[in-house]
Scaffold this motif. Structure first.
Motif, PDB file in Angstrom:
ATOM      1  N   LEU A   1       0.811  -1.214   0.000  1.00 44.88           N
ATOM      2  CA  LEU A   1       0.000   0.000   0.000  1.00 44.88           C
ATOM      3  C   LEU A   1       0.844   1.264   0.000  1.00 44.88           C
ATOM      4  N   THR A   2       2.111   1.106   0.335  1.00 42.17           N
ATOM      5  CA  THR A   2       2.944   2.299   0.491  1.00 42.17           C
ATOM      6  C   THR A   2       4.135   2.326  -0.467  1.00 42.17           C
ATOM      7  N   ASP A   3       4.162   1.397  -1.401  1.00 43.15           N
ATOM      8  CA  ASP A   3       5.222   1.355  -2.425  1.00 43.15           C
ATOM      9  C   ASP A   3       6.617   1.283  -1.811  1.00 43.15           C
ATOM     10  N   SER A   4       6.758   0.519  -0.761  1.00 40.44           N
ATOM     11  CA  SER A   4       8.073   0.457  -0.116  1.00 40.44           C
ATOM     12  C   SER A   4       8.442  -0.998   0.137  1.00 40.44           C
ATOM     13  N   GLY A   5       9.542  -1.198   0.803  1.00 38.14           N
ATOM     14  CA  GLY A   5       9.967  -2.533   1.199  1.00 38.14           C
ATOM     15  C   GLY A   5      10.033  -3.491   0.034  1.00 38.14           C
ATOM     16  N   ALA A   6       9.170  -4.494   0.116  1.00 41.80           N
ATOM     17  CA  ALA A   6       9.191  -5.532  -0.915  1.00 41.80           C
ATOM     18  C   ALA A   6       8.658  -5.031  -2.249  1.00 41.80           C
ATOM     19  N   PHE A   7       8.111  -3.865  -2.271  1.00 42.00           N
ATOM     20  CA  PHE A   7       7.542  -3.322  -3.514  1.00 42.00           C
ATOM     21  C   PHE A   7       8.244  -2.016  -3.897  1.00 42.00           C
ATOM     22  N   PRO A   8       9.523  -2.063  -4.123  1.00 40.05           N
ATOM     23  CA  PRO A   8      10.244  -0.812  -4.397  1.00 40.05           C
ATOM     24  C   PRO A   8      10.047  -0.365  -5.845  1.00 40.05           C
ATOM     25  N   GLY A   9       8.835  -0.135  -6.222  1.00 44.57           N
ATOM     26  CA  GLY A   9       8.561   0.323  -7.583  1.00 44.57           C
ATOM     27  C   GLY A   9       8.477   1.835  -7.617  1.00 44.57           C
ATOM     28  N   PRO A  10       7.913   2.370  -8.696  1.00 46.47           N
ATOM     29  CA  PRO A  10       7.709   3.818  -8.754  1.00 46.47           C
ATOM     30  C   PRO A  10       6.796   4.245  -7.607  1.00 46.47           C
TER      31      PRO A  10
ATOM     32  N   PRO B   1      -2.585   5.146   1.743  1.00 44.28           N
ATOM     33  CA  PRO B   1      -3.443   5.339   2.906  1.00 44.28           C
ATOM     34  C   PRO B   1      -2.827   6.347   3.867  1.00 44.28           C
ATOM     35  N   GLU B   2      -3.552   6.672   4.902  1.00 45.52           N
ATOM     36  CA  GLU B   2      -3.013   7.569   5.924  1.00 45.52           C
ATOM     37  C   GLU B   2      -1.780   6.935   6.556  1.00 45.52           C
ATOM     38  N   ALA B   3      -0.815   7.773   6.909  1.00 47.59           N
ATOM     39  CA  ALA B   3       0.422   7.254   7.489  1.00 47.59           C
ATOM     40  C   ALA B   3       0.137   6.536   8.806  1.00 47.59           C
ATOM     41  N   ASN B   4       0.824   5.426   9.007  1.00 45.23           N
ATOM     42  CA  ASN B   4       0.755   4.650  10.259  1.00 45.23           C
ATOM     43  C   ASN B   4      -0.647   4.146  10.602  1.00 45.23           C
ATOM     44  N   LYS B   5      -1.463   3.994   9.605  1.00 49.95           N
ATOM     45  CA  LYS B   5      -2.818   3.498   9.872  1.00 49.95           C
ATOM     46  C   LYS B   5      -3.030   2.109   9.272  1.00 49.95           C
ATOM     47  N   THR B   6      -1.958   1.534   8.724  1.00 49.41           N
ATOM     48  CA  THR B   6      -2.101   0.239   8.069  1.00 49.41           C
ATOM     49  C   THR B   6      -1.504  -0.851   8.951  1.00 49.41           C
ATOM     50  N   SER B   7      -2.224  -1.923   9.079  1.00 54.43           N
ATOM     51  CA  SER B   7      -1.668  -3.047   9.829  1.00 54.43           C
ATOM     52  C   SER B   7      -2.119  -4.357   9.200  1.00 54.43           C
TER      53      SER B   7
ATOM     54  N   ILE C   1      -5.764  -7.557   6.543  1.00 54.26           N
ATOM     55  CA  ILE C   1      -5.110  -6.244   6.515  1.00 54.26           C
ATOM     56  C   ILE C   1      -6.174  -5.163   6.680  1.00 54.26           C
ATOM     57  N   THR C   2      -5.821  -4.129   7.410  1.00 52.71           N
ATOM     58  CA  THR C   2      -6.738  -2.995   7.556  1.00 52.71           C
ATOM     59  C   THR C   2      -5.959  -1.699   7.332  1.00 52.71           C
ATOM     60  N   THR C   3      -6.646  -0.713   6.820  1.00 54.66           N
ATOM     61  CA  THR C   3      -6.019   0.589   6.619  1.00 54.66           C
ATOM     62  C   THR C   3      -7.100   1.666   6.661  1.00 54.66           C
ATOM     63  N   GLN C   4      -6.679   2.909   6.563  1.00 52.57           N
ATOM     64  CA  GLN C   4      -7.638   4.020   6.606  1.00 52.57           C
ATOM     65  C   GLN C   4      -7.336   5.022   5.505  1.00 52.57           C
ATOM     66  N   VAL C   5      -8.393   5.536   4.942  1.00 48.18           N
ATOM     67  CA  VAL C   5      -8.264   6.598   3.939  1.00 48.18           C
ATOM     68  C   VAL C   5      -8.962   7.829   4.495  1.00 48.18           C
ATOM     69  N   LEU C   6      -8.323   8.975   4.340  1.00 51.10           N
ATOM     70  CA  LEU C   6      -8.894  10.219   4.848  1.00 51.10           C
ATOM     71  C   LEU C   6     -10.073  10.648   3.975  1.00 51.10           C
ATOM     72  N   VAL C   7     -11.168  10.938   4.608  1.00 54.20           N
ATOM     73  CA  VAL C   7     -12.346  11.424   3.873  1.00 54.20           C
ATOM     74  C   VAL C   7     -12.205  12.931   3.696  1.00 54.20           C
ATOM     75  N   PRO C   8     -12.399  13.455   2.466  1.00 56.91           N
ATOM     76  CA  PRO C   8     -12.294  14.901   2.266  1.00 56.91           C
ATOM     77  C   PRO C   8     -13.181  15.669   3.259  1.00 56.91           C
ATOM     78  N   THR C   9     -12.657  16.777   3.732  1.00 53.10           N
ATOM     79  CA  THR C   9     -13.350  17.542   4.779  1.00 53.10           C
ATOM     80  C   THR C   9     -14.791  17.856   4.402  1.00 53.10           C
ATOM     81  N   LEU C  10     -14.978  18.214   3.152  1.00 53.71           N
ATOM     82  CA  LEU C  10     -16.320  18.591   2.708  1.00 53.71           C
ATOM     83  C   LEU C  10     -17.309  17.433   2.823  1.00 53.71           C
ATOM     84  N   LEU C  11     -16.792  16.220   2.700  1.00 56.96           N
ATOM     85  CA  LEU C  11     -17.681  15.056   2.733  1.00 56.96           C
ATOM     86  C   LEU C  11     -17.906  14.509   4.135  1.00 56.96           C
TER      87      LEU C  11
END
Lengths: 349, 218
Positions: free
Chosen positions: B89-98, B106-112, B140-150
């Motif tokens: 989800l974060t394009d890091s570690g085992a997935f060192p792609g673009p 996802p929101e930082a530190n919200k994925t487990s 796996i769980t993660t969180q996405v920030l909902v736009p303020t307006l919504l």
């Protein structure tokens, strides 16, 4: 003039409606993506998992065969030892009236007991082997169908699949290769598709299976105006085959087990009541050594008994137990059943 | 003429003021829907990666003579598994792609991620004998920030995304030996040259091929 009021309303209304449709499409597209991957996950998990019916049975068989082969080797050498002590050869004390562990009669008694024990263990191995290996391939396929039904029934638990889907086994057939070995090792590499030709009977052929996981997914947004979104069918389709994932050739008396830091099968002294050498010469004539072929340079240096040149000092020179085993797992392959139709080969819940 | 112009002045503004909030709400909804959809997809991919890779992590330990000798010394159900990687989800570690723009992460530190592994025994139904599988439940769980307006509309500041999948696989030798005690007993006794102290030649093999399946107890 008043008639000109509200000129922008139609533009806003049209724009808002368009955006609303776009939102609906985005939601639907996201839902489709998510469900499609979820369906593929469900199908992959089921296809690979169900093949364990065959791969597990074969691994159990190989484990029991290895134990039986080891016991057979042990019994052969015990019988050879028995022959030696009966003849009063090999170093035992054959004089009448003598006593102690080095006498031929004492060794005979110990060897006789080891023979009985070995024979009992060997019989146990064969009994277990028969109980493991009796199912035919048609039985395996029936078991896979029954297991898939339980996988569905137990959904949501650790013994079941994803409850959102209906699972169907659409194909299960033997994989007919023109060779016996899945993986062949030559001097320098491992190659899939060995060069040992043969026509293994169907019961000994690896299976190919194909599973479909299907779900009727309700639309992500409700009907509006005259537009009624259609129910989406999420279909995951996956196939798998049994594959010999690990193939090994091991001199179990030569190689050191990293867990115990000694050879996998250490030397045994069946002529002794305590399974330890009786003579200072390490009981060369009676010892059971599982080491490798001493003429093979790769097998030199048996840490248990090495003469510093060849691995083993006992005779005959070519003695040794070589275990050639292969262990089975499942791997994903391309679905192979061609065009399928809903309700005939698979159903959606 | 001056009167008519004055009458029109501000009309469009009023109409726009009415429609603009609704339009913006929908526009943000589209942006959120796309972001959320992509994240949902990636969550499913991450759980797939975790489940499929877990059993392949150390095949030589699980499926080999080494594994058999380990099991003979101490048979145990394999409970070791790899949690689905959050790197997916974060394009890091085992997935060192673009690297994706933060918008697609996802929101930082919200994925487990988590996983549980163990023996799954199936019995009953039309099965002629109980079967043992190696079951890996990958979540796996993660969180996405909902736009303020919504946020007032959706009544939340964060959207939770999660995926979970149970993957079955071929039991490793430790699990097999633990679950099939008859197999464990026979194999271990031969490998360890166990002393049985039997007083006569072995019980002969039965006249008919024994077909009683091995009992399962993990």
């Amino acid at each position: 003039m008043n008639a000109q009021r509200g000129q922008s309303v139609p533009i806003w209304a049209f724009g808002t409606l368009s955006a609303l449709v776009l939102l609906a499409m985005a939601l639907n597209y996201g839902s489709t993506l998510r469900w499609q991957i979820r369906a593929q996950n469900a199908a992959d998990a089921a296809a690979r998992g169900m093949l364990a019916v065959q791969t597990s049975q074969w691994n159990e068989t190989i484990a029991a065969v290895h134990a039986a082969a080891l016991e057979e080797y042990r019994l052969r050498l015990i019988m050879n030892d028995l022959l030696e002590v009966i003849q009063g050869s090999g170093g035992c004390d054959a004089k009448t009236g003598d006593s102690g562990p080095s006498t031929c009669s004492a060794m005979y008694a110990n060897l006789r007991q080891r023979y009985f024990d070995g024979l009992q263990r060997y019989t146990n191995d064969i009994l277990v082997l028969n109980r493991i290996s009796y199912p035919s391939q048609s039985t395996q396929i029936s078991q896979i169908k029954a297991a898939l039904a339980l996988y569905q029934q137990n959904c949501g638990k650790s013994t079941g699949g994803d409850c959102a889907f209906n699972y169907s086994l659409v194909a299960a057939s033997p994989r007919h290769d023109s060779y016996v070995e899945d993986v062949y090792a030559d001097c320098c590499a491992f190659a899939v598709g060995g060069n040992t030709t043969g026509n293994p009977k169907t019961d000994l052929s690896p299976l190919d299976v194909e599973v479909i996981a299907c779900a009727n997914v309700p639309p992500a947004f409700p009907s509006f105006f005259n537009f009624t979104p259609q129910t989406y069918q999420a279909i995951g389709r996956a196939a798998a085959t049994s594959i010999m994932g690990t193939q090994e050739f091991m001199y179990v008396g030569s190689l050191v087990n990293p867990s115990s830091n000694s050879v996998f099968q250490g030397a045994e002294y069946p002529e002794s009541a305590t399974n330890t050498p009786i003579f200072s010469g390490d009981d060369n004539n009676y010892r059971i050594d599982y080491g490798g072929n001493p003429n093979n340079a790769d097998n030199q240096g048996n840490p248990a008994v090495s003469d510093g040149k060849w691995g083993f000092t006992y005779t005959p020179q070519n003695e040794g137990f070589l275990a050639a085993t292969g262990w089975w797992e499942s791997m994903a392959i391309k679905p192979f059943s061609g065009q399928l139709s809903n309700g005939v080969q698979y159903t959606c819940k | 003429m001056q009167v008519s112009l004055r009458a029109q002045r501000g009309t469009a503004m009023v109409e726009s003021a009415i429609f603009m909030p609704l339009f913006l709400l929908i526009l943000f909804g589209i942006i959120w829907a796309v972001q959320s959809s992509v994240q949902s997809e990636r969550v499913q991919i991450a759980v797939r990666y975790g489940g499929l890779v877990s059993n392949e992590a150390a095949p030589y330990v699980g499926y080999s003579l080494y594994g058999l000798y380990l099991a003979a010394a101490s048979p145990a159900v394999n409970t070791s598994c790899s949690s689905p990687t959050t790197d997916a989800l974060t394009d890091s570690g085992a997935f060192p792609g673009p690297t994706s723009a933060p918008f697609w992460s996802p929101e930082a530190n919200k994925t487990s991620g988590s996983c549980t592994k163990g023996a799954a025994v199936l019995s009953g139904g039309n099965l002629s004998s109980s079967l043992v599988f190696l079951s890996t439940q990958s979540s796996i769980t993660t969180q996405v920030l909902v736009p303020t307006l919504l946020q007032p509309t959706l009544k939340t500041a964060n959207q939770n995304l999660s995926a979970s999948q149970t993957f079955f696989d071929t039991p490793d030798l430790g699990t097999l030996m633990k679950c099939y005690s008859d197999l464990d007993s026979a194999v271990t006794q031969s490998l360890t040259n166990a002393t049985l102290n039997v007083t006569a030649a072995a019980t002969p093999l039965p006249d008919n091929n024994p077909t009683t399946p091995l009992a399962v107890s993990c």
